[in-house]
Design an enzyme around this catalytic site. Structure first.
Site, PDB file in Angstrom:
ATOM      1  N   TRP A 132       5.713   2.514  11.483  1.00  0.00           N
ATOM      2  CA  TRP A 132       5.777   3.577  10.442  1.00  0.00           C
ATOM      3  C   TRP A 132       4.769   4.672  10.934  1.00  0.00           C
ATOM      4  O   TRP A 132       5.108   5.694  10.875  1.00  0.00           O
ATOM      5  CB  TRP A 132       5.858   2.772   9.135  1.00  0.00           C
ATOM      6  CG  TRP A 132       6.792   2.017   8.759  1.00  0.00           C
ATOM      7  CD1 TRP A 132       6.774   0.735   8.319  1.00  0.00           C
ATOM      8  CD2 TRP A 132       8.187   2.269   8.627  1.00  0.00           C
ATOM      9  NE1 TRP A 132       8.042   0.221   8.024  1.00  0.00           N
ATOM     10  CE2 TRP A 132       8.867   0.981   8.639  1.00  0.00           C
ATOM     11  CE3 TRP A 132       9.066   3.522   9.220  1.00  0.00           C
ATOM     12  CZ2 TRP A 132      10.312   1.059   8.068  1.00  0.00           C
ATOM     13  CZ3 TRP A 132      10.433   3.437   9.346  1.00  0.00           C
ATOM     14  CH2 TRP A 132      11.026   2.294   8.671  1.00  0.00           C
ATOM     15  N   ASP A 175       0.610   6.828   3.404  1.00  0.00           N
ATOM     16  CA  ASP A 175       1.894   6.332   3.415  1.00  0.00           C
ATOM     17  C   ASP A 175       1.583   5.206   2.558  1.00  0.00           C
ATOM     18  O   ASP A 175       1.163   4.124   3.402  1.00  0.00           O
ATOM     19  CB  ASP A 175       2.611   6.234   4.870  1.00  0.00           C
ATOM     20  CG  ASP A 175       3.924   5.345   4.697  1.00  0.00           C
ATOM     21  OD1 ASP A 175       4.273   4.906   3.501  1.00  0.00           O
ATOM     22  OD2 ASP A 175       4.291   5.194   5.658  1.00  0.00           O
ATOM     23  N   LYS A 180      10.290  -0.189  -1.854  1.00  0.00           N
ATOM     24  CA  LYS A 180       9.472  -1.694  -1.701  1.00  0.00           C
ATOM     25  C   LYS A 180       8.950  -2.215  -2.976  1.00  0.00           C
ATOM     26  O   LYS A 180       8.854  -3.527  -3.083  1.00  0.00           O
ATOM     27  CB  LYS A 180       8.553  -1.386  -0.695  1.00  0.00           C
ATOM     28  CG  LYS A 180       8.929  -0.725   0.613  1.00  0.00           C
ATOM     29  CD  LYS A 180       9.446  -1.668   1.818  1.00  0.00           C
ATOM     30  CE  LYS A 180      10.294  -0.958   2.676  1.00  0.00           C
ATOM     31  NZ  LYS A 180       9.533   0.256   3.553  1.00  0.00           N
TER      32      LYS A 180
HETATM   33  C1  LIG Z   1       9.978   1.056   4.475  1.00  0.00           C
HETATM   34  C2  LIG Z   1       8.718   1.754   5.270  1.00  0.00           C
HETATM   35  C3  LIG Z   1       8.974   3.294   5.576  1.00  0.00           C
HETATM   36  C4  LIG Z   1      10.440   4.010   5.489  1.00  0.00           C
HETATM   37  O1  LIG Z   1      11.011   4.058   4.398  1.00  0.00           O
HETATM   38  P1  LIG Z   1      12.050   4.739   4.211  1.00  0.00           P
HETATM   39  O2  LIG Z   1      12.147   5.034   2.705  1.00  0.00           O
HETATM   40  O3  LIG Z   1      13.303   4.188   4.562  1.00  0.00           O
HETATM   41  O4  LIG Z   1      12.232   6.077   5.084  1.00  0.00           O
HETATM   42  C5  LIG Z   1       7.814   4.070   5.893  1.00  0.00           C
HETATM   43  N1  LIG Z   1       6.563   3.554   5.722  1.00  0.00           N
HETATM   44  C6  LIG Z   1       6.299   2.285   5.440  1.00  0.00           C
HETATM   45  C7  LIG Z   1       4.931   1.769   5.238  1.00  0.00           C
HETATM   46  C8  LIG Z   1       7.509   1.300   5.125  1.00  0.00           C
HETATM   47  O5  LIG Z   1       7.213   0.338   4.725  1.00  0.00           O
END
Ligand SMILES: *Cc1c(COP(=O)(O)O)cnc(C)c1O
Length: 355
Positions: free
Chosen positions: A99, A166, A190
């Site tokens: 990511w 993030d 998540k």
């Molecule tokens: C799942 C995830 C993403 C991607 O998220 P989307 O909402 O599918 O774009 C980005 N960063 C992390 C750390 C993730 O776990």
């Protein structure tokens, strides 16, 4: 009921599913949440409560805006540099997983990414340390929890440049000090709610520092000015996230979740370390509490264990293809009883296959 260890979209509390489904049938005077106007006072109240809950649960101070957006965390990979990186500027990035590297990839549309450290060579089994963040970086970006590899960064790096994080897979799982961040983003699926919603927490004063012309939908300012209602928001995702945040608050908030998440993670790691058939994949000091990755000493046993888990009611344990083995994702709504059930499963499998 199956034990859901899936990495995302994730498990949510049963009572949230019940309340959300009731609102699909009747949210207000027989009208479904799916058909009411997003400009109605009833939905205004949903947005207001959701924003309030995010602020309350994370202690968001004044001077910050909370935004409910769409496009996933992945859209933030480009919105962040588009809004924060001046023309020709450079931003510092920590490459701690897939990511993070996807976020890095988007920077080139707007300026330069300086990758201050990477653990890619080691298949991201640890979080790089001892790197320098140049003082002239427009900001520093990192991923607090590497969902795929099962590593988590608990201590925020000390730096004077604005920090962007993030937090998709560990937001609301432990207490954080929002004042140390300038921008936090998280795809909701998540730990906050269902897919379709992205939460952004942004320090207002960092905006407006680039001369770039930004399309309205991609400009944080339009969404701040519009109160997260610049256009039609993801009504049902927001509503369900609100229900989940209410649940979280009723359970004692983020501090209580943190306690439970520590207990859950400690229990499972202890079993991985004790059990002769299994081993963890990451540096012990960087082990994630949210996504616990492990493999088998004898790879031949992985298929039989996967089958055994499936037959016994376990869901979502398969590791990401880039790591293999298994990944137990243990977000807030996963009860500790599911973790104990997994530990029992690993022990009974060991009994059968002990040499
Ligand atoms: C799942 C995830 C993403 C991607 O998220 P989307 O909402 O599918 O774009 C980005 N960063 C992390 C750390 C993730 O776990």
């Amino acid at each position: 009921m199956r034990h859901n260890f899936g990495a995302g979209p994730c498990i949510l509390p049963q009572e949230v599913f019940k309340q959300a489904s009731a609102a699909v049938l009747d949210f207000k005077d027989g009208l479904s949440i799916l058909e009411i106007s997003h400009r109605s006072p009833e939905f205004d109240a949903v947005v207001a409560e959701t924003l309030k809950l995010v602020k309350e649960l994370l202690n968001v101070p004044s001077g910050y805006s909370v935004l409910l957006l769409q496009g996933g965390a992945s859209l933030q990979f480009s919105m962040v540099p588009q809004n924060l990186l001046p023309e020709g500027g450079t931003a510092a990035y920590l490459d701690s997983g897939v990511w993070a590297s996807k976020a890095i990839k988007e920077v080139k549309h707007f300026g330069k990414a300086n990758v201050v450290a990477s653990s890619k060579e080691a298949n991201y089994t640890f979080i790089p340390k001892d790197y320098v963040i140049p003082a002239d970086s427009a900001y520093f970006h990192y991923t607090s929890n590497n969902t795929i590899y099962g590593t988590e960064l608990f201590e925020l790096p000390v730096t004077k440049v604005p920090v962007v994080c993030d937090m998709s897979s560990d937001i609301m799982s432990r207490e954080i000090d929002v004042t140390k961040y300038d921008l936090i983003y998280a795809g909701a699926q998540k730990n906050i709610g269902p897919a379709g919603l992205t939460v952004v927490i942004i320090k207002d004063e960092i905006l407006g520092k680039t001369d770039r012309s930004i399309p309205s939908m991609l400009d944080y300012k339009s969404h701040i000015d519009g109160g997260s209602m610049y256009n039609t928001p993801p009504v049902f995702s927001i509503y369900t996230a609100m229900l989940n945040l209410r649940w979280l608050k009723s359970k004692g908030g983020v501090a209580q979740m943190e306690k439970e998440n520590i207990a859950k993670a400690n229990a499972l790691y202890a079993e991985i370390d004790r059990n002769t058939l299994f081993k963890g994949t990451c540096a012990v000091e960087d082990r994630s509490r949210m996504n616990i990755c492990f493999v088998m000493e004898d790879p031949e046993l992985e298929k039989p264990f996967a089958k055994y888990a499936d037959e016994n009611g376990f869901e979502g344990l398969k590791g990401h293809r880039s790591v293999g083995g298994f990944r137990a994702s243990m977000y807030n709504a996963l009860p500790i009883t599911s973790v104990h059930a997994l530990i029992d499963l690993m022990q009974s499998f060991e009994e059968k296959h002990k040499k």
